[in-house]
Design a protein around this motif. Structure first.
Motif, PDB file in Angstrom:
ATOM      1  N   PRO A 179       0.672  -1.402  -0.087  1.00 48.97           N
ATOM      2  CA  PRO A 179      -0.301  -0.968  -0.293  1.00 48.97           C
ATOM      3  C   PRO A 179       0.554   0.998  -0.110  1.00 48.97           C
ATOM      4  CG  PRO A 179      -0.815  -1.180   1.783  1.00 48.97           C
ATOM      5  CD  PRO A 179       0.593  -2.415   0.678  1.00 48.97           C
ATOM      6  N   TYR A 180       0.447   2.345  -0.939  1.00 48.87           N
ATOM      7  CA  TYR A 180       1.621   3.458  -0.983  1.00 48.87           C
ATOM      8  C   TYR A 180       0.905   4.331   0.734  1.00 48.87           C
ATOM      9  CZ  TYR A 180       3.097   7.278  -3.474  1.00 48.87           C
ATOM     10  OH  TYR A 180       3.573   8.122  -4.195  1.00 48.87           O
ATOM     11  N   PHE A 181      -0.152   4.498   1.083  1.00 51.83           N
ATOM     12  CA  PHE A 181      -0.386   5.453   2.357  1.00 51.83           C
ATOM     13  C   PHE A 181      -0.456   4.733   3.537  1.00 51.83           C
ATOM     14  CE2 PHE A 181      -2.198   7.763  -1.599  1.00 51.83           C
ATOM     15  CZ  PHE A 181      -1.634   8.862  -1.210  1.00 51.83           C
ATOM     16  N   THR A 182      -0.836   4.482   4.177  1.00 49.44           N
ATOM     17  CA  THR A 182      -1.032   3.678   5.914  1.00 49.44           C
ATOM     18  C   THR A 182      -0.958   1.873   4.869  1.00 49.44           C
ATOM     19  OG1 THR A 182      -2.463   5.089   6.501  1.00 49.44           O
ATOM     20  CG2 THR A 182      -2.832   2.677   7.790  1.00 49.44           C
ATOM     21  N   LYS A 183       0.274   1.125   5.518  1.00 49.05           N
ATOM     22  CA  LYS A 183       0.019  -0.089   5.657  1.00 49.05           C
ATOM     23  C   LYS A 183      -0.832  -0.744   7.154  1.00 49.05           C
ATOM     24  CE  LYS A 183       4.504   0.275   4.876  1.00 49.05           C
ATOM     25  NZ  LYS A 183       6.291  -0.060   4.607  1.00 49.05           N
ATOM     26  N   SER A 184      -0.182  -1.858   7.425  1.00 45.94           N
ATOM     27  CA  SER A 184      -1.055  -2.688   8.128  1.00 45.94           C
ATOM     28  C   SER A 184       0.041  -3.826   8.122  1.00 45.94           C
ATOM     29  CB  SER A 184      -2.783  -3.606   8.393  1.00 45.94           C
ATOM     30  OG  SER A 184      -2.820  -4.396   7.283  1.00 45.94           O
ATOM     31  N   ASN A 185      -0.152  -4.555   9.613  1.00 45.60           N
ATOM     32  CA  ASN A 185       0.715  -5.519  10.307  1.00 45.60           C
ATOM     33  C   ASN A 185      -0.255  -6.955   9.267  1.00 45.60           C
ATOM     34  OD1 ASN A 185       2.799  -7.117  10.853  1.00 45.60           O
ATOM     35  ND2 ASN A 185       2.927  -6.153  13.313  1.00 45.60           N
ATOM     36  N   LYS A 186       0.293  -7.961   9.553  1.00 42.46           N
ATOM     37  CA  LYS A 186      -0.866  -8.909   9.540  1.00 42.46           C
ATOM     38  C   LYS A 186      -1.326  -8.840   7.765  1.00 42.46           C
ATOM     39  CE  LYS A 186      -1.384 -10.499  14.407  1.00 42.46           C
ATOM     40  NZ  LYS A 186      -2.042 -10.645  15.049  1.00 42.46           N
ATOM     41  N   PHE A 187      -2.456  -9.514   7.903  1.00 43.73           N
ATOM     42  CA  PHE A 187      -3.548  -9.124   6.927  1.00 43.73           C
ATOM     43  C   PHE A 187      -4.855  -8.140   6.758  1.00 43.73           C
ATOM     44  CE2 PHE A 187      -1.612 -13.250   5.600  1.00 43.73           C
ATOM     45  CZ  PHE A 187      -0.405 -12.520   5.017  1.00 43.73           C
ATOM     46  N   GLU A 188      -4.618  -7.391   8.266  1.00 39.28           N
ATOM     47  CA  GLU A 188      -6.132  -6.597   8.434  1.00 39.28           C
ATOM     48  C   GLU A 188      -6.444  -5.291   7.544  1.00 39.28           C
ATOM     49  OE1 GLU A 188      -6.326  -6.865  13.423  1.00 39.28           O
ATOM     50  OE2 GLU A 188      -4.377  -7.279  13.008  1.00 39.28           O
ATOM     51  N   LEU A 189      -7.156  -5.141   7.372  1.00 39.09           N
ATOM     52  CA  LEU A 189      -7.696  -3.822   6.840  1.00 39.09           C
ATOM     53  C   LEU A 189      -8.433  -2.891   7.124  1.00 39.09           C
ATOM     54  CD1 LEU A 189      -9.599  -5.978   4.242  1.00 39.09           C
ATOM     55  CD2 LEU A 189      -7.488  -4.746   3.353  1.00 39.09           C
ATOM     56  N   TRP A 190      -8.483  -3.053   8.970  1.00 39.75           N
ATOM     57  CA  TRP A 190      -9.284  -1.930   9.206  1.00 39.75           C
ATOM     58  C   TRP A 190      -8.594  -0.729   9.261  1.00 39.75           C
ATOM     59  CZ3 TRP A 190      -7.277   1.097  13.093  1.00 39.75           C
ATOM     60  CH2 TRP A 190      -6.212   0.495  14.001  1.00 39.75           C
ATOM     61  N   PRO A 191      -6.970  -0.493   9.019  1.00 34.85           N
ATOM     62  CA  PRO A 191      -6.840   0.753   8.906  1.00 34.85           C
ATOM     63  C   PRO A 191      -6.789   1.164   7.745  1.00 34.85           C
ATOM     64  CG  PRO A 191      -5.028  -1.186   9.864  1.00 34.85           C
ATOM     65  CD  PRO A 191      -5.896  -1.472   9.527  1.00 34.85           C
ATOM     66  N   LEU A 192      -6.252   0.989   6.590  1.00 40.66           N
ATOM     67  CA  LEU A 192      -6.184   1.015   5.491  1.00 40.66           C
ATOM     68  C   LEU A 192      -8.205   1.699   4.966  1.00 40.66           C
ATOM     69  CD1 LEU A 192      -4.412  -1.331   5.026  1.00 40.66           C
ATOM     70  CD2 LEU A 192      -4.584  -1.152   2.636  1.00 40.66           C
ATOM     71  N   ILE A 193      -8.894   0.466   5.315  1.00 46.25           N
ATOM     72  CA  ILE A 193     -10.510   1.381   4.687  1.00 46.25           C
ATOM     73  C   ILE A 193     -10.531   2.400   6.044  1.00 46.25           C
ATOM     74  CG2 ILE A 193     -13.042   0.823   5.795  1.00 46.25           C
ATOM     75  CD1 ILE A 193     -11.140  -1.863   5.472  1.00 46.25           C
ATOM     76  N   LEU A 194     -10.753   2.893   7.471  1.00 45.61           N
ATOM     77  CA  LEU A 194     -10.330   4.142   7.628  1.00 45.61           C
ATOM     78  C   LEU A 194      -9.876   5.099   7.044  1.00 45.61           C
ATOM     79  CD1 LEU A 194     -10.376   2.978  11.381  1.00 45.61           C
ATOM     80  CD2 LEU A 194     -11.928   3.541  10.454  1.00 45.61           C
ATOM     81  N   GLU A 195      -8.805   4.977   6.768  1.00 50.19           N
ATOM     82  CA  GLU A 195      -7.643   6.114   5.499  1.00 50.19           C
ATOM     83  C   GLU A 195      -8.948   6.367   4.646  1.00 50.19           C
ATOM     84  OE1 GLU A 195      -3.256   6.874   4.505  1.00 50.19           O
ATOM     85  OE2 GLU A 195      -4.162   5.128   3.965  1.00 50.19           O
ATOM     86  N   LYS A 196      -9.393   4.823   4.505  1.00 55.52           N
ATOM     87  CA  LYS A 196      -9.541   5.586   2.865  1.00 55.52           C
ATOM     88  C   LYS A 196     -11.338   6.157   2.863  1.00 55.52           C
ATOM     89  CE  LYS A 196     -11.578   3.988  -1.491  1.00 55.52           C
ATOM     90  NZ  LYS A 196     -11.022   2.175  -2.726  1.00 55.52           N
ATOM     91  N   ALA A 197     -11.577   6.242   4.115  1.00 58.76           N
ATOM     92  CA  ALA A 197     -13.177   6.607   4.007  1.00 58.76           C
ATOM     93  C   ALA A 197     -12.171   8.047   4.734  1.00 58.76           C
ATOM     94  CB  ALA A 197     -13.887   6.113   5.354  1.00 58.76           C
ATOM     95  N   TRP A 198     -11.740   8.235   5.462  1.00 62.01           N
ATOM     96  CA  TRP A 198     -11.475  10.068   5.765  1.00 62.01           C
ATOM     97  C   TRP A 198     -10.876  10.313   4.644  1.00 62.01           C
ATOM     98  CZ3 TRP A 198     -12.090  12.813   8.493  1.00 62.01           C
ATOM     99  CH2 TRP A 198     -11.423  14.761   9.428  1.00 62.01           C
ATOM    100  N   ALA A 199     -10.405   9.892   3.507  1.00 59.67           N
ATOM    101  CA  ALA A 199      -9.580  10.657   1.925  1.00 59.67           C
ATOM    102  C   ALA A 199     -11.444  10.987   1.251  1.00 59.67           C
ATOM    103  CB  ALA A 199      -8.994   9.413   1.252  1.00 59.67           C
ATOM    104  N   LYS A 200     -12.048   9.905   1.180  1.00 61.35           N
ATOM    105  CA  LYS A 200     -13.520  10.145   0.501  1.00 61.35           C
ATOM    106  C   LYS A 200     -13.978  11.293   0.885  1.00 61.35           C
ATOM    107  CE  LYS A 200     -17.341   7.757  -0.993  1.00 61.35           C
ATOM    108  NZ  LYS A 200     -18.215   6.787  -0.763  1.00 61.35           N
TER     109      LYS A 200
END
Length: 260
Positions: A179-200
């Motif tokens: 991922p270009y912006f926020t990355k996450s440990n393991k295979f968890e999506l919640w940090p990427l999804i929150l960041e995308k919602a904030w960007a939206k």
């Protein structure tokens, strides 16, 4: 006389039981109404079941990265690095992670990693929320990975809780699964999804790179917040507020000002 004494007790007990049952029923109905009356912030049609969804309001293209205008230059937490859209490609969650999850194990700050370009104020804010994992979890309507490629989030916008839909396309470094912006440990999506919602809700990833932690807290929790500027407050007052907030199980985060 004994019969007269016992009969009212039986009637009273029966009525009390009915009231409890009715109250429970009304409470259940009230909760259900609340869940279906969230406004749709972008007035989007809900994703159709059985179809892999792509967000038309915030599509996987350059506009969602940089918007129609240059990134907002904010003196707080703005990174010097420029976004290079030529090195970005969009990938769905199952293309990035072999076994994607929304949550896996405990929700904590170890799940959050800064990418090539990121917003430290955003990551520190959701990191502070991790102290109370339930605050993170309740944002997500879907708690599990959705093969149909969308997620419904409950955010506090324009003074009320509203639904925001995001798809599971994320910007990645071209030719990689990183991922270009926020990355996450393991295979968890919640940090990427929150960041995308904030960007939206901010119009683009670029426009969400700088800001105030309180904006995050209000949007993701609905809580009342207070801004404190260290240069304008007495040190004693700041420490007293921090002490009071911690005693009341509140959330604290900070933002640093760049030298201009």
């Amino acid at each position: 006389m004994e019969g007269d004494t016992k009969e009212p007790k039986k009637i009273k007990k029966k009525k009390k039981g009915k009231k409890k049952k009715k109250a429970h029923k009304e409470e259940t109905q009230s909760t259900e109404v609340k869940e279906i009356t969230y406004k749709n912030f972008f007035n989007q049609n809900p994703p159709k079941p059985g179809e892999q969804w792509t967000d038309e309001v915030f599509p996987p293209n350059e506009k969602s990265i940089i918007g129609n205008y240059p990134a907002i230059k904010d003196s707080f937490e703005s990174q010097d690095k420029d976004i290079d859209t030529s090195e970005i490609e969009w990938k769905r969650a199952n293309e990035i992670f072999p076994d994607p999850h929304i949550f896996e194990g405990e929700i904590n700050t170890k799940n959050i990693i800064l990418g090539k370009v990121g917003s430290p104020y955003f990551l520190s804010s959701i990191g502070a929320m991790c102290e109370y994992p339930g605050l993170i979890a309740k944002i997500f309507v879907q708690k599990e990975y959705n093969p149909e490629g969308y997620y419904s989030l409950i955010l506090f916008l324009d003074g009320e809780y509203q639904i925001v839909y995001v798809d599971d396309y994320f910007p990645c470094l071209k030719g990689t699964n990183i991922p270009y912006f926020t990355k996450s440990n393991k295979f968890e999506l919640w940090p990427l999804i929150l960041e995308k919602a904030w960007a939206k809700v901010n119009g683009s990833y670029a426009n969400s790179l700088s800001g105030w932690p309180n904006d995050i807290f209000r949007t993701f929790t609905g809580f009342c917040c207070e801004d404190l500027n260290h240069n304008e407050e007495k040190e004693e007052r700041i420490w007293n507020i921090i002490k009071k907030v911690k005693e009341n199980n509140g959330i604290i985060s900070s933002a640093t000002k760049n030298e201009i």
